[in-house]
Each structure stands twice: as structure tokens, then as C-alpha cells.
Motif scaffolding. Sequence first.
Motif, PDB file in Angstrom:
ATOM      1  N   ALA A 296       0.828  -1.205   0.000  1.00  0.00           N
ATOM      2  CA  ALA A 296       0.000   0.000   0.000  1.00  0.00           C
ATOM      3  C   ALA A 296       0.861   1.253   0.000  1.00  0.00           C
ATOM      4  O   ALA A 296       1.900   1.311   0.648  1.00  0.00           O
ATOM      5  CB  ALA A 296      -0.917   0.001   1.220  1.00  0.00           C
ATOM      6  N   SER A 297       0.436   2.234  -0.752  1.00  0.00           N
ATOM      7  CA  SER A 297       1.156   3.514  -0.768  1.00  0.00           C
ATOM      8  C   SER A 297       1.058   4.161   0.603  1.00  0.00           C
ATOM      9  O   SER A 297       0.019   4.130   1.246  1.00  0.00           O
ATOM     10  CB  SER A 297       0.531   4.428  -1.829  1.00  0.00           C
ATOM     11  OG  SER A 297       1.051   5.721  -1.731  1.00  0.00           O
ATOM     12  N   SER A 298       2.147   4.766   1.053  1.00  0.00           N
ATOM     13  CA  SER A 298       2.160   5.336   2.401  1.00  0.00           C
ATOM     14  C   SER A 298       1.163   6.469   2.571  1.00  0.00           C
ATOM     15  O   SER A 298       0.724   6.750   3.672  1.00  0.00           O
ATOM     16  CB  SER A 298       3.583   5.823   2.726  1.00  0.00           C
ATOM     17  OG  SER A 298       3.972   6.814   1.786  1.00  0.00           O
ATOM     18  N   ASN A 299       0.839   7.150   1.454  1.00  0.00           N
ATOM     19  CA  ASN A 299      -0.097   8.263   1.567  1.00  0.00           C
ATOM     20  C   ASN A 299      -1.481   7.908   1.026  1.00  0.00           C
ATOM     21  O   ASN A 299      -2.313   8.788   0.839  1.00  0.00           O
ATOM     22  CB  ASN A 299       0.441   9.502   0.839  1.00  0.00           C
ATOM     23  CG  ASN A 299       0.550   9.280  -0.666  1.00  0.00           C
ATOM     24  OD1 ASN A 299       0.485   8.148  -1.129  1.00  0.00           O
ATOM     25  ND2 ASN A 299       0.726  10.367  -1.410  1.00  0.00           N
ATOM     26  N   THR A 377       6.541   2.734 -11.989  1.00  0.00           N
ATOM     27  CA  THR A 377       7.882   3.304 -11.819  1.00  0.00           C
ATOM     28  C   THR A 377       7.915   4.791 -12.141  1.00  0.00           C
ATOM     29  O   THR A 377       8.542   5.584 -11.426  1.00  0.00           O
ATOM     30  CB  THR A 377       8.887   2.554 -12.705  1.00  0.00           C
ATOM     31  OG1 THR A 377       8.842   1.155 -12.382  1.00  0.00           O
ATOM     32  CG2 THR A 377      10.295   3.074 -12.490  1.00  0.00           C
ATOM     33  N   GLU A 378       7.249   5.184 -13.232  1.00  0.00           N
ATOM     34  CA  GLU A 378       7.279   6.588 -13.637  1.00  0.00           C
ATOM     35  C   GLU A 378       6.695   7.493 -12.562  1.00  0.00           C
ATOM     36  O   GLU A 378       7.278   8.522 -12.213  1.00  0.00           O
ATOM     37  CB  GLU A 378       6.505   6.776 -14.952  1.00  0.00           C
ATOM     38  CG  GLU A 378       7.211   6.225 -16.165  1.00  0.00           C
ATOM     39  CD  GLU A 378       6.462   6.537 -17.453  1.00  0.00           C
ATOM     40  OE1 GLU A 378       6.981   6.214 -18.524  1.00  0.00           O
ATOM     41  OE2 GLU A 378       5.349   7.112 -17.374  1.00  0.00           O
ATOM     42  N   ALA A 379       5.533   7.117 -12.063  1.00  0.00           N
ATOM     43  CA  ALA A 379       4.883   7.933 -11.030  1.00  0.00           C
ATOM     44  C   ALA A 379       5.717   7.963  -9.756  1.00  0.00           C
ATOM     45  O   ALA A 379       5.822   8.997  -9.088  1.00  0.00           O
ATOM     46  CB  ALA A 379       3.488   7.388 -10.742  1.00  0.00           C
ATOM     47  N   ARG A 380       6.343   6.838  -9.445  1.00  0.00           N
ATOM     48  CA  ARG A 380       7.157   6.779  -8.220  1.00  0.00           C
ATOM     49  C   ARG A 380       8.385   7.672  -8.353  1.00  0.00           C
ATOM     50  O   ARG A 380       8.736   8.411  -7.428  1.00  0.00           O
ATOM     51  CB  ARG A 380       7.563   5.334  -7.941  1.00  0.00           C
ATOM     52  CG  ARG A 380       8.288   5.147  -6.616  1.00  0.00           C
ATOM     53  CD  ARG A 380       8.611   3.690  -6.327  1.00  0.00           C
ATOM     54  NE  ARG A 380       7.412   2.886  -6.167  1.00  0.00           N
ATOM     55  CZ  ARG A 380       6.961   2.007  -7.060  1.00  0.00           C
ATOM     56  NH1 ARG A 380       7.626   1.824  -8.200  1.00  0.00           N
ATOM     57  NH2 ARG A 380       5.883   1.323  -6.846  1.00  0.00           N
ATOM     58  N   LYS A 381       9.046   7.610  -9.504  1.00  0.00           N
ATOM     59  CA  LYS A 381      10.236   8.440  -9.713  1.00  0.00           C
ATOM     60  C   LYS A 381       9.891   9.924  -9.681  1.00  0.00           C
ATOM     61  O   LYS A 381      10.681  10.751  -9.219  1.00  0.00           O
ATOM     62  CB  LYS A 381      10.885   8.078 -11.051  1.00  0.00           C
ATOM     63  CG  LYS A 381      11.662   6.771 -11.029  1.00  0.00           C
ATOM     64  CD  LYS A 381      12.348   6.529 -12.369  1.00  0.00           C
ATOM     65  CE  LYS A 381      13.189   5.257 -12.325  1.00  0.00           C
ATOM     66  NZ  LYS A 381      13.838   4.997 -13.645  1.00  0.00           N
TER      67      LYS A 381
END
Length: 432
Positions: A296-299, A377-381
Motif C-alpha cells: 500500500a502507498s504510504s499516503n 515506476t514513472e509515477a514513483r520516480k
Amino acid sequence: MSISNTFKEFCQSIKLVDNNVWTNRFKRITKKINEKYYDNPDDDSGHRLRVGSTGRYTATSDASDYDLLYSLPWSTYDRFDSHEHGQSDLLQEVKKCIKETYSKTDISADGQVVDVNFNNGLIEVVPAFENDDKSFQYPDTHKGGSWKTTNPRPEKDQCKDDDSNSAGTFRDLTRMIRVWKNHQGFVFQGILIDTLVHNFYKENKDDVNSLSYSSYPQLMYNLFQYLSKQDSDQTFWHALGSNQLIEVKDKHFIKKAEAACNSLDGIDMDDEDEVLDTFKSLFGYQFSKVANNSNASSNEEFASSFFRSIDIQGTFDIKCVVKRKGFRNHSIAFFKDNYSALFKSSQLVFCVENEKFPEKYEKSKVTYYWKIRNYGTEARKAECLRGMIKKGERTHIETTRYTNMHHYVECYAVVDDIVIARTKVIVPIGEE
């Protein structure tokens, strides 16, 4: 965490447990009604019967509506039955009575109940008159007014017996089905859930009574199969215990159960990761947080914890128009069918339509919230992973930016901090 421990903790976490705040509210209302109709201001428990899902203890831990039936003297029935609008007048008198105790609380009377609206939930008070056979007459203000009959005691007793005989499995199943329908976002009446789980239990009593938590994934699969095989042309079922007719118009549960079976088909029921991942998708955040979902994403925010409660009582659709330079405006389906995904730098216009809510929810009261969830990956970067829930309007605009086939947009229809409907649109974004 093992499959057995996960399902054990999950079932405990969604179990309805009474708390002192609500118990004290029940007592105060009961005391006031008994003072008026029985001249007994010290009685805070008599003539009261908890009914509905919370009365049958098949509701989940986030239940926000409590149904209380009060047995009034037949002399009161005689007094109001002679009125031209007796049913409405009775509800108004009970409303006025409760208002003497909760003077600053929003209280309304219409239909069949007196609604006592607190800031964290609702008590629905049903004034009624007990018949010789232990059923009850209650008022209905619709179509000029009439007296109708209900018989909740056998339903409560049957749930209690089934749960006792199955060592708690019966109510575990009814609550898990409620979590499933609220996460998937479709209407499934509480009394129908309890009735169908009861019918399933009757047909599989020997197997269910000998089960442990490690067998719950297979048990849920079997229950989904049972639900998927119900007759979609059937217009009513007979309620457990009372045999009262349950009229059913919305039978989405049949196709939803079939979809649940499809998601469980082919997985190894002994493979911990496969089982838990699949049930995370079926049950949502409430199950994921027990199963320690590290992905899960932290936010990220989840409806189960963001809103006071989820109680799906209606439906709506989201229409999405894709605007892209060099193309006509099209739906998402057009791009999925012709290109497998959307292109980057497209504008998406999401719009709520085809709302179907109960009459008591006027459109002006419904507020819409939106959740934009992206992956990859793109959104994370770019440090643009999203998953927050934000209040919005009936229309919401986004732009496609990051490649991934699992992005989605979810919308919630909310009344008094309760999600009454939800829907979801997958937004796959590919390369040019």
C-alpha cells in the motif's frame, strides 16, 4: 501471517460490539417512551426490541444505523387508528416525545420510522403494537397510510441458533459478505444476506460445523458459488425464521458472486500469498490491513477508514470522455478496444450519471468524493504516487501522465459521512 490467523483476526475486527455511548442513547429514548406511554419514568429497557442487522448481530463493526422497535399499548393504536392520517400522527407524537430528551438533535418522522440523527450515527425508532402471535403492527405513511406487519423475533432467534450451532461461523459469513458488498459497491439487503447465508448453512451444516479458520477461504468460495447459482428471475425470498417475504429488485449479488468465484478459480487454497492477495481484492482495506499489505502507498487513503461508515444502498455510473489532440472525443472503452490503453497527455472528463438512490436521499444531500490511484515506476520516480480521497463535484477532470495498466479512479456518493454508493473506473495508460 498465516491464512488461519488472518481470517481469525479479520473476523474479530469486523465484529459488531456494543459500546456505552449507543447503549446509553437506547436507554434514554426507552426511558422517555416508557414515561409517556406506560407512566413509568424509571424503565430504561422494557418494551424495546433491537431489530435489523444490528439486532441480529450480523452487522459489521462500522454499523452506523440502529433499529429499535418499541411496543406501545393497544390503546394508543385505537387512538390513532381513528385519525384521518393516524400513521403520520403517531410518528409525529413519538418524534415530539423523543425531542423532549434530545432537544438539540435532528429528529425526523416519515415513512415507517422516527429517525434520531446523531453526529456519528442514526437510531431508527419504530413504534409498533404486539399481536397475540408475537408479531407487530407498525405504521406506514405511504399511499395514504396503513398498518403493516413485521415479525423480527424469529429472525433474531434463527440467527442466534445458527451462530451457536456453528460456533460463530454463521455470523462470520454474514459479516464477510457485508464487507465484500460494501467494498465491491452494490446493493444487497441485510435480511437477504442473512437469509441466504442461513439457507447455505442448512445445506452444508455438517461441513460448516467442523470448520476451522484455515478453511474459511474454501468456505467463502463455496458460499460465493451458492450465491451465484440463485435464480436471477426470482422476485422474492422467504426470510429466515419468520418466513416473511423479502421483495428483491436488485440482484447484482448474483453476478458479483460469479465474479468472486472466477477470481478464486484456479488459485491454490494452500498457497498463503495467493489466497491473501485474492481476498484483499475481494474485501478491500479492512482485510488488507489485517493481512499486513506492505504494497500500500504510504499516503493512500481508504474509504473504510476515511468515512464514518460504508453502507451501499444505491448505485451510479461514471461516464468518462477522453479528449486527445488528433482524435474525436471518445470513451475509455474505445481506447481499450482499439489501442489497449489510453495515451499520455489526454484529458479525462469524469461525470456522475444514472444515480439510483433511495427516496430518502435527496440529490441535494449527496456529496461526491474522488480517489485517483496511480501506480508504476514513472509515477514513483516523479514522486507523484497518489491515493488521497478528496471532496469534489459531479464532474472531475484529470490528465494522463504516467504509464501503468492498473491506475484507477473511484468515486463515492456520501451522505452524513456514510458512503451510500461507490463505483470505480480502471484507467490503463500506455506508451505512444
